[in-house]
Design a protein around this motif. Structure first.
Motif, PDB file in Angstrom:
ATOM      1  N   THR A  20       0.828  -1.211   0.000  1.00  0.00           N
ATOM      2  CA  THR A  20       0.000   0.000   0.000  1.00  0.00           C
ATOM      3  C   THR A  20       0.860   1.259   0.000  1.00  0.00           C
ATOM      4  O   THR A  20       0.585   2.228  -0.717  1.00  0.00           O
ATOM      5  N   ALA A  21       1.914   1.253   0.811  1.00  0.00           N
ATOM      6  CA  ALA A  21       2.797   2.418   0.874  1.00  0.00           C
ATOM      7  C   ALA A  21       3.464   2.664  -0.478  1.00  0.00           C
ATOM      8  O   ALA A  21       3.564   3.810  -0.938  1.00  0.00           O
ATOM      9  N   LEU A  22       3.913   1.597  -1.130  1.00  0.00           N
ATOM     10  CA  LEU A  22       4.541   1.739  -2.449  1.00  0.00           C
ATOM     11  C   LEU A  22       3.533   2.246  -3.482  1.00  0.00           C
ATOM     12  O   LEU A  22       3.857   3.090  -4.319  1.00  0.00           O
ATOM     13  N   PHE A  23       2.316   1.724  -3.417  1.00  0.00           N
ATOM     14  CA  PHE A  23       1.274   2.163  -4.350  1.00  0.00           C
ATOM     15  C   PHE A  23       0.989   3.648  -4.177  1.00  0.00           C
ATOM     16  O   PHE A  23       0.889   4.400  -5.157  1.00  0.00           O
ATOM     17  N   LEU A  24       0.869   4.095  -2.931  1.00  0.00           N
ATOM     18  CA  LEU A  24       0.597   5.511  -2.672  1.00  0.00           C
ATOM     19  C   LEU A  24       1.751   6.391  -3.136  1.00  0.00           C
ATOM     20  O   LEU A  24       1.535   7.490  -3.660  1.00  0.00           O
ATOM     21  N   ALA A  25       2.987   5.898  -2.927  1.00  0.00           N
ATOM     22  CA  ALA A  25       4.146   6.675  -3.352  1.00  0.00           C
ATOM     23  C   ALA A  25       4.170   6.843  -4.871  1.00  0.00           C
ATOM     24  O   ALA A  25       4.430   7.934  -5.396  1.00  0.00           O
ATOM     25  N   VAL A  26       3.882   5.760  -5.591  1.00  0.00           N
ATOM     26  CA  VAL A  26       3.864   5.823  -7.054  1.00  0.00           C
ATOM     27  C   VAL A  26       2.726   6.716  -7.537  1.00  0.00           C
ATOM     28  O   VAL A  26       2.885   7.529  -8.451  1.00  0.00           O
ATOM     29  N   ARG A  27       1.573   6.567  -6.902  1.00  0.00           N
ATOM     30  CA  ARG A  27       0.411   7.352  -7.319  1.00  0.00           C
ATOM     31  C   ARG A  27       0.637   8.845  -7.118  1.00  0.00           C
ATOM     32  O   ARG A  27       0.205   9.666  -7.934  1.00  0.00           O
ATOM     33  N   ARG A  28       1.326   9.202  -6.034  1.00  0.00           N
ATOM     34  CA  ARG A  28       1.567  10.609  -5.747  1.00  0.00           C
ATOM     35  C   ARG A  28       2.814  11.138  -6.444  1.00  0.00           C
ATOM     36  O   ARG A  28       3.085  12.337  -6.410  1.00  0.00           O
ATOM     37  N   GLY A  29       3.576  10.256  -7.021  1.00  0.00           N
ATOM     38  CA  GLY A  29       4.768  10.678  -7.738  1.00  0.00           C
ATOM     39  C   GLY A  29       5.875  11.191  -6.852  1.00  0.00           C
ATOM     40  O   GLY A  29       6.684  12.021  -7.264  1.00  0.00           O
ATOM     41  N   ARG A  30       5.902  10.712  -5.607  1.00  0.00           N
ATOM     42  CA  ARG A  30       6.948  11.150  -4.693  1.00  0.00           C
ATOM     43  C   ARG A  30       7.146  10.080  -3.632  1.00  0.00           C
ATOM     44  O   ARG A  30       6.391   9.117  -3.543  1.00  0.00           O
ATOM     45  N   ARG A  31       8.156  10.288  -2.810  1.00  0.00           N
ATOM     46  CA  ARG A  31       8.411   9.361  -1.722  1.00  0.00           C
ATOM     47  C   ARG A  31       7.353   9.527  -0.635  1.00  0.00           C
ATOM     48  O   ARG A  31       6.918  10.635  -0.336  1.00  0.00           O
ATOM     49  N   LEU A  32       6.944   8.400  -0.066  1.00  0.00           N
ATOM     50  CA  LEU A  32       5.997   8.448   1.040  1.00  0.00           C
ATOM     51  C   LEU A  32       6.766   8.744   2.320  1.00  0.00           C
ATOM     52  O   LEU A  32       7.709   8.045   2.670  1.00  0.00           O
ATOM     53  N   LEU A  33       6.402   9.809   3.005  1.00  0.00           N
ATOM     54  CA  LEU A  33       7.104  10.184   4.216  1.00  0.00           C
ATOM     55  C   LEU A  33       6.868   9.160   5.315  1.00  0.00           C
ATOM     56  O   LEU A  33       5.760   8.630   5.469  1.00  0.00           O
ATOM     57  N   VAL A  34       7.912   8.849   6.074  1.00  0.00           N
ATOM     58  CA  VAL A  34       7.793   7.842   7.127  1.00  0.00           C
ATOM     59  C   VAL A  34       6.859   8.298   8.235  1.00  0.00           C
ATOM     60  O   VAL A  34       6.391   7.495   9.036  1.00  0.00           O
ATOM     61  N   THR A  35       6.606   9.611   8.313  1.00  0.00           N
ATOM     62  CA  THR A  35       5.710  10.115   9.349  1.00  0.00           C
ATOM     63  C   THR A  35       4.242  10.075   8.927  1.00  0.00           C
ATOM     64  O   THR A  35       3.365  10.359   9.747  1.00  0.00           O
ATOM     65  N   GLU A  36       3.970   9.734   7.671  1.00  0.00           N
ATOM     66  CA  GLU A  36       2.586   9.654   7.229  1.00  0.00           C
ATOM     67  C   GLU A  36       1.939   8.402   7.811  1.00  0.00           C
ATOM     68  O   GLU A  36       2.433   7.291   7.626  1.00  0.00           O
ATOM     69  N   PRO A  37       0.818   8.558   8.518  1.00  0.00           N
ATOM     70  CA  PRO A  37       0.201   7.392   9.166  1.00  0.00           C
ATOM     71  C   PRO A  37      -0.513   6.490   8.166  1.00  0.00           C
ATOM     72  O   PRO A  37      -1.104   6.950   7.191  1.00  0.00           O
ATOM     73  N   LEU A  38      -0.414   5.200   8.406  1.00  0.00           N
ATOM     74  CA  LEU A  38      -1.154   4.209   7.637  1.00  0.00           C
ATOM     75  C   LEU A  38      -1.996   3.389   8.613  1.00  0.00           C
ATOM     76  O   LEU A  38      -1.596   3.174   9.754  1.00  0.00           O
ATOM     77  N   PRO A  39      -3.154   2.925   8.176  1.00  0.00           N
ATOM     78  CA  PRO A  39      -4.045   2.172   9.081  1.00  0.00           C
ATOM     79  C   PRO A  39      -3.562   0.738   9.270  1.00  0.00           C
ATOM     80  O   PRO A  39      -4.071  -0.196   8.624  1.00  0.00           O
ATOM     81  N   PHE A  40      -2.603   0.533  10.166  1.00  0.00           N
ATOM     82  CA  PHE A  40      -2.035  -0.801  10.358  1.00  0.00           C
ATOM     83  C   PHE A  40      -3.094  -1.788  10.835  1.00  0.00           C
ATOM     84  O   PHE A  40      -3.017  -2.985  10.542  1.00  0.00           O
ATOM     85  N   GLY A  41      -4.094  -1.294  11.567  1.00  0.00           N
ATOM     86  CA  GLY A  41      -5.169  -2.173  11.998  1.00  0.00           C
ATOM     87  C   GLY A  41      -5.916  -2.788  10.827  1.00  0.00           C
ATOM     88  O   GLY A  41      -6.348  -3.944  10.886  1.00  0.00           O
ATOM     89  N   THR A  42      -6.061  -2.027   9.751  1.00  0.00           N
ATOM     90  CA  THR A  42      -6.709  -2.552   8.546  1.00  0.00           C
ATOM     91  C   THR A  42      -5.902  -3.699   7.965  1.00  0.00           C
ATOM     92  O   THR A  42      -6.455  -4.728   7.554  1.00  0.00           O
TER      93      THR A  42
END
Length: 256
Positions: free
Chosen positions: A212-234
């Motif tokens: 998911t993190a890689l998909f979001l990074a590609v979609r946004r055309g930039r690196r995903l910041l490590v401080t961006e929260p992801l729903p790990f519970g999901t």
């Protein structure tokens, strides 16, 4: 198959109605609105919905996704959640027999509610995670999957593992790395899959999270910041469902 037929019918018949409830629950619970024994109403004209309006999937198709009174659009999330619950029930039908069919569907439905709330709100409420664990204990004992003590060991290992990870991250990085509800969720999952199933749950969750993190990074055309929260519970919920479906541990195979 004949002995499984009542369980198949029960799971498939209940699925859309459970999905309708989950659609309501996952909106009202985060908003702090009543969600128990409360009639639904149209978000546009506030008309109380009648029984034909509440028929899962069918009402959406018949009305073409609009309120019969004010023609306001009905959010697509409702039929998607109802269809998702039906898919979960089918997963139980195709992979399990007997009472395990309904147990599998129920586990998946509970996990779906948890996953949606965390994905949309980055929040894992105790009102969902704690009943998940308690219900899991009752189910695995009733189906003969485990002795009364074994699910409690799974709960302790699941909670302790993520609580330790969260403490270590906070200790060395000086910021939160996990949400406070994640250890409780993994503890509840440990009741269902046993401590032996927890590594598989975490592997699935981490793999899905990374994808998911890689998909979001590609979609946004930039690196995903490590401080961006992801729903790990999901991701934990999805990992728990896949672990249960593939039945990869001796703990789970006892229920077959």
């Amino acid at each position: 198959m004949p002995t499984s037929l009542p369980w198949i019918v029960a799971a498939l018949m209940a699925a859309p109605f459970v999905g309708s409830f989950i659609g309501l629950l996952t909106l009202r619970l985060p908003a702090g609105r009543p969600w128990i024994v409360v009639r639904s109403a149209c978000g546009g004209c506030q008309r109380r919905l009648s029984l034909p309006d509440l028929a899962p999937l069918v009402s959406f198709l018949v009305t073409r996704g609009r309120c019969r009174t004010c023609r306001a659009s009905i959010p697509l999330r409702y039929p998607l959640i109802e269809a998702g619950c039906l898919v979960i029930a089918l997963g139980g039908v195709l992979t399990q027999t007997g009472a395990m069919i309904l147990a599998t569907a129920f586990f998946g439905w509970f996990l779906l509610a948890v996953a949606i709330v965390d994905a949309e709100n980055l929040w894992l409420p105790d009102v969902l995670t704690l009943p998940l664990g308690i219900t899991g204990w009752l189910v695995v004992i009733r189906l003969g999957i485990a002795s009364p003590l074994e699910p409690l060991i799974g709960a302790a290992v699941g909670y302790g593992a993520l609580a330790l990870v969260g403490w270590a991250y906070r200790r060395f990085r000086h910021r939160e790395g996990l949400g406070g509800g994640d250890p409780f969720l993994l503890g509840a999952i440990g009741v269902w899959v046993g401590w032996e199933g927890l590594p598989a749950v975490l592997l699935w969750a981490c793999g899905l999270g990374l994808a998911t993190a890689l998909f979001l990074a590609v979609r946004r055309g930039r690196r995903l910041l490590v401080t961006e929260p992801l729903p790990f519970g999901t991701f934990l919920a999805a990992g728990a469902w896949l672990t249960w479906i593939f039945n990869t541990t001796p703990y789970l195979s006892r229920g077959l």
